[in-house]
Every structure is written in C-alpha cells, then in structure tokens.
Design an enzyme around this catalytic site. Structure first.
Site, short mmCIF file in Angstrom:
data_model
loop_
_atom_site.label_atom_id
_atom_site.label_comp_id
_atom_site.label_asym_id
_atom_site.label_seq_id
_atom_site.Cartn_x
_atom_site.Cartn_y
_atom_site.Cartn_z
N ASP A 189 12.03 65.56 45.55
CA ASP A 189 11.58 65.62 44.16
C ASP A 189 10.41 66.59 44.09
O ASP A 189 9.42 66.44 44.81
CB ASP A 189 11.14 64.25 43.66
CG ASP A 189 12.31 63.28 43.51
OD1 ASP A 189 13.46 63.69 43.76
OD2 ASP A 189 12.07 62.12 43.12
N ASP B 264 21.15 57.08 34.70
CA ASP B 264 19.93 56.38 35.11
C ASP B 264 19.72 55.22 34.15
O ASP B 264 19.63 55.43 32.93
CB ASP B 264 18.73 57.31 35.05
CG ASP B 264 18.97 58.61 35.81
OD1 ASP B 264 19.62 58.55 36.87
OD2 ASP B 264 18.50 59.67 35.35
#
Length: 238
Positions: free
Chosen positions: A8, A130
């Site tokens: 990330d 998500d």
C-alpha cells in the site's frame, strides 16, 4: 491458490492502515521498489499494489513509482486505488500492469467497468468489493453504499466481470482471520473467481482458505510484522 503480497503506497512509502483508517497508519518502508523485489524473491505469485492517495483523490498518484516496480519485476502486478474512469485504467495498463482493480466505480459507474472489460479483456479487470457488515463501502472506505456484497457481485458478473477481490473491512489490518464463510459463499453462489483479503494472520489461515475455493489471497500486514513468512505461505499451498 495464489499467495499475493500487498504493498500500500501513501506519500511514496509502504504503509499499512488499520481498517482503512488513514489516521491509523504504520510505515514499513521508504523504498517500495526494494520491498516489491523482496516479495518477488520470496515467491509471491503476483504483487497487489494499492495507490492509497489515488483512492482518496480519485485519480492515479503513484504512476511513476508503480511503473518502476512493474519494469523491475518478473511477476505480474495488479493495481488499485482511484481508478474511476477509462483513462485511468488505460494509464495503468499501458505501463505494463497486468490487472486494474476497480472499487468505487463498480457501484457508481458500472458502464465504465464494462467498457474496460470490453477494451482490454475481462481478465485484466478485478472488481474490489470492500464491505463492512455485508454492505459495500466506497471512496477509499470513507462512504457506505446501499449494495450488499452479493448484489454487487451479481451485477458485475452480468456486465462481463470475471474476478472480484473481497475484503471484510472490519478484519483488514486487524490480523483476526479471514472471512472464510463469505469467501466460500462467493465461490459457491457466483460464477466469479474470488480473491480473498483482510485478516490473514498466520500460514494456517492461508491453508484454511484453500477449501473455500478462492483463487488467491492478498496478504498485507502479516508479512510485514513477521506473523507470516511469505516463502512458507507459498510452500503451504503449492
């Protein structure tokens, strides 16, 4: 089953967030390229890159860094974060990214997702689903939609999507174990290939995902803290 290490990116650094909260950030490296090469060396099947700044801004931010990673690696790379129009998808795929991971736009602009599938092929697209308490989240997890995981999965299948990445936000970065039940249901009740994400805290968790039938698992915080040895995890599902 593929074991897929995650990087990330935020402000050019490798970070991990807790449940997507930008205020709960841990920095693990200032050198994303070195980290990517490390995960390749340890046997990662592919690399999952998230442009966190892009997710917030709604447009690619780390194009230069990620392009350098793609050029340096032999394994395929998939990228998500802020891909909300066809131009952003084109930009990533043109620099050699294998798959684009599309989240918010899947709910707000499914026609765009369909256009990417038609232009580049469905296998180049992953839709990121998500969710928290079964409801899909948007805008870098800052907003809630009205769609459930299974409603969105079915809608995506109908427009030509073949692969989704399911993340239980409440488990992300928490090292509490994956959502085995929902992953198994997605495999059994949809026509899609499923990538699992969120909560992996041990090699045993990865082994336990194999019977669910998921195509792959994204591993983040656990490989950075040492809770999971990537080489061991890859060997465990070989």
């Amino acid at each position: 089953m593929e074991v897929i290490p995650a990087i990330d990116l935020k402000s050019g650094r490798c970070v991990r967030l807790f449940q997507g909260d930008f205020d709960q950030e841990t920095v693990f490296s200032d050198d994303p390229l070195a980290m990517a090469l490390q995960w390749q060396e340890q046997g990662g099947h592919r690399l999952h890159l998230v442009d966190l700044d892009g997710a917030v801004q709604g447009a690619p931010v780390h194009l230069k860094v990620i392009s350098a990673i793609v050029r340096a690696l032999d394994i395929p790379v998939q990228v998500g974060g802020g891909i909300r129009d066809l131009a952003a998808s084109d930009a990533w795929l043109e620099v050699g990214v294998d798959r684009v991971v599309i989240g918010t736009a899947a709910v707000r602009d499914p026609e765009m997702v369909q256009a990417v599938c038609r232009k580049h092929g469905s296998d180049r697209v992953v839709v990121s689903v998500d969710a928290k308490d079964g409801v899909v989240a948007l805008q870098g997890w800052k907003e809630s939609s009205t769609k459930t995981v299974f409603e969105l999965a079915e809608e995506m299948a109908q427009i030509g999507v073949v692969r989704i990445l399911y993340t239980d936000i409440s488990r992300d970065g928490a090292l509490t174990g994956p959502d085995f039940a929902t992953n198994a249901r997605l495999v059994n009740e949809t026509s899609l290939s499923i990538l699992a994400s969120g909560g992996v805290a041990s090699v045993e968790h990865i082994r336990e995902l194999v019977p669910t039938g998921v195509e792959g698992v994204i591993v983040g915080r656990a490989i950075y803290t040492g809770a999971v040895n990537l080489s061991e995890a890859v060997s465990a599902v070989a």
